[in-house]
Design an enzyme around this catalytic site. Sequence first.
Site, PDB file in Angstrom:
ATOM      1  N   ARG A  86      -5.199   1.851 -13.572  1.00 53.36           N
ATOM      2  CA  ARG A  86      -3.841   1.977 -13.045  1.00 53.36           C
ATOM      3  C   ARG A  86      -3.227   0.637 -12.651  1.00 53.36           C
ATOM      4  O   ARG A  86      -3.813  -0.137 -11.918  1.00 53.36           O
ATOM      5  CB  ARG A  86      -3.859   2.885 -11.816  1.00 53.36           C
ATOM      6  N   HIS A 139     -15.125   3.578 -15.164  1.00 51.82           N
ATOM      7  CA  HIS A 139     -14.972   2.865 -13.901  1.00 51.82           C
ATOM      8  C   HIS A 139     -16.225   2.081 -13.534  1.00 51.82           C
ATOM      9  O   HIS A 139     -16.265   1.382 -12.517  1.00 51.82           O
ATOM     10  CB  HIS A 139     -14.632   3.891 -12.809  1.00 51.82           C
ATOM     11  N   TYR A 149     -12.325  -8.949  -1.737  1.00 48.63           N
ATOM     12  CA  TYR A 149     -12.983  -7.650  -1.693  1.00 48.63           C
ATOM     13  C   TYR A 149     -14.448  -7.848  -1.300  1.00 48.63           C
ATOM     14  O   TYR A 149     -15.110  -8.749  -1.791  1.00 48.63           O
ATOM     15  CB  TYR A 149     -12.962  -6.971  -3.069  1.00 48.63           C
ATOM     16  N   ASN A 161       0.816  -1.208   0.000  1.00 47.41           N
ATOM     17  CA  ASN A 161       0.000   0.000   0.000  1.00 47.41           C
ATOM     18  C   ASN A 161       0.853   1.262   0.000  1.00 47.41           C
ATOM     19  O   ASN A 161       0.568   2.228  -0.720  1.00 47.41           O
ATOM     20  CB  ASN A 161      -0.927   0.009   1.214  1.00 47.41           C
TER      21      ASN A 161
END
Length: 836
Positions: free
Chosen positions: A522, A552, A585, A147
């Site tokens: 990205r 997105h 997730y 991160n």
Amino acid sequence: MTDPTPEPDVERDGGDADDATRTASEPPRTDAEHDRDAARPIDRLPYDDLVEAAAEPADDGGSAPATDAPADPSAPPVPWARFGAETQPLAEEAIDDGAAVDVDDPTVQLSRELSELAFQRRVLHEAADDRNPLLHRLRFLGITTKNMDEFFMKRVGGLKQQLAAGVTETTPDGRTPQAQWEAVLDHARDIFERQSRCYAESIEPALREAGINVVSWDELSEREHDRLAEHFERQVMPTLTPLTFDPAHPFPFISNLSLSIAVLTRDEDGEQRFSRIKVPQNRPRLVPVDAVCANPGGTETAETATDGETNRFLPLERLIEANLETLFPDAEVVSASTFRVTRNAEVRRNEEVAEGLIEMIEDVLRQRRFATVVRLEVADDTPEEVRDLLVEHLDVSDREVFVRPEPLALDGFEAIVDLDRPDLKPEPWTPQRHPRFAGVDADRPQDLFAELRRDDVLVHHPYHSFGGTVQTFLDAAAHDPDVLAIKAAIYRTAPDSKVIGSLIDAAKNGKQVAVMVELKARFDEENNLRWVKRLEEEGIHVAYGTIGLKTHSKVALVVREEDGDVATYSHVGTGNYHSGTAKGYVDLGLFTADEAIGGDLVNLFNSFTTHARHREYDRLLVAPENLRSRVTELIRNEAAVAREGGDGRIVAKMNALEDPEIVRELYRAARAGVDIDLIVRGICRLRPGIEGLSGTVRVHSVVGRFLEHSRIYYFANGEGEGEPAYFVGSADWMTRNLDRRVEAVAPVDDPDVRAELETVLAHMLADNRRRWMMRPDGSYAQLEPGEGDPVLDTHERLAERARRSAPEADTRPASNDPGREPEVDLDEVYTDVGDP
């Protein structure tokens, strides 16, 4: 789908309504008392009542006497919790009288960058928290490294570009790029120091106690030295390329995030030279000592490292350093120390003038390798002359140098994290079959579409299987003779994507297939480029995105011929079509046969493939067309209801609250008396709990085993006074999501699906194990169970809920089983790369 209406014997999340009347002499709540969903609808209850609601609804349909939120913002918000760990404040000045402060004042906006680092502190706490299993903690040390790497590549890289360009414009919180850069580096330095201490003082000793030793060269015997030296010469040395810097050789290029060894040698003439050795990334970072010593010429694996009661590992850099005389036979090794470089990933070109988007993306990928250095990490035993040499030739300032104890790069310890030590890991989680998908599979598409026509379906990953829901939906559509077309928007997908395979199968079966692939996702550009070429080879219509915007949205559309008419089936999700991240997730997906939503998706996909953007949508909230205006309208509507004496209520769950204007709207709503709960995983600019400004606002953050990634928006009066509105979709409340990305957020009308969303929110707002609460100064405090009280862990409780509602195993044979996922490996999925 589980029936959301509570039965008398169903466990509910929340406390008994009369719990506050218990005396100190009475026994604490039992786990059964706590383990209940909030029975009253969240639109009719203020904050305290939501988590305190009784299991049985009141006779008046659910409304209960209002109770005020805790008067003391430092007091835990629920009686079965207390505050534990804390993070540092972010605001430089306190606000004593919020009523006197203008909402446009920069002091009421927190720093975007520092707020993101506050999230990284919460992530790091998962490693420091000794309540977590040991290998889970080690894994989170690695997650923190990843991160922070991404943060420096993206955010610090962008700040350095602004500094180089002489930008002095201030951010909404009043900081110049220079001030932001300095503050970020100071906060990051503290995070790195805490991370290193956590490993050295807590994790590494606990590993040794558990029989897992990360050893030094000096701890090994002479026999082991000989065996490992043989292994080095046969397995490692051929992959190394020492590069010396001297008048005949330029300073070597140091690649991004590579772990390197800085070697100082002295030749026969007494002259010292600097050499760099890159620790090979295609070799295991940790060498299993016992396995290698037993078979020096073999290839070490994680499996061979698990034999025996004790596991010993030697970091690869230590093995290389111990055998440097083999690499420099005619020189004296003076010193050897590790260092690591991070480069700017904010390398962009103007896509409007690029000859082709694919060529532009390929060029960006090449440029990243040679981008500006934004961070230099050096081991604390590095000689000063080596450090000075690196600073000079990498062109970094002293502020950008981070001196750290070894080992650097704590994300390279997979060999230990993956050990077969269930006693040191959380109980493995297997995503469950969704009840509504229980009787269908890809071989019986008519059953699946009939089920979706019956009612909307909400799937919740990773609690529900991605393969058994989303993948089944796409597989069924690909092989159904009545399906005419399939359209999907792909932002990220797995390298071995079955989603892409289904779309290719559909094209081969004569369906019209259109895929919107976002090439600018990205750090996934290279993977997406490969898929674009494969899709085009199969004759599939591929769109690459919209000029000036990232796409997105996470949507798919199936067009099907039924009884001489055409029907649409839509999937609007909060997460990517990525089977790997769907196991770690937390995301939602809404399946609906609603014709209006299907029609909106038809128009949205047409805007992807044509030169004209569609501006009007009937049901969907689409950015940048109507999402910002509609969210603003919904917030203002709650404020208007509160001003008239009604109950204004907003509950919003998202990854980030960054947009300054939305923050101002929430402040105005709070001043009007709207009760607001914001469940924000990461960045949050809003300062809660300030009387006269945000006294009715609470900001929560849940950090734990899974990465919270879903977006849920609830407005108590969104469809008229007393008539709530619910939404799920891809957009956070960030400026980029509202203005510079194509996003899709869907309204939720189905009562059962609404109840499911309420249950999720209720679990999170009652959590006393993984939930953090923000204070007015931007610091966070983690909730802990009170003494004698049960643990309310959102992830564990929702997983158990999914397990209880999962259907019995389907014994009917099926030739195509897309959704039987094995035990989940959660590594590599927690970092939300580029997609918060």
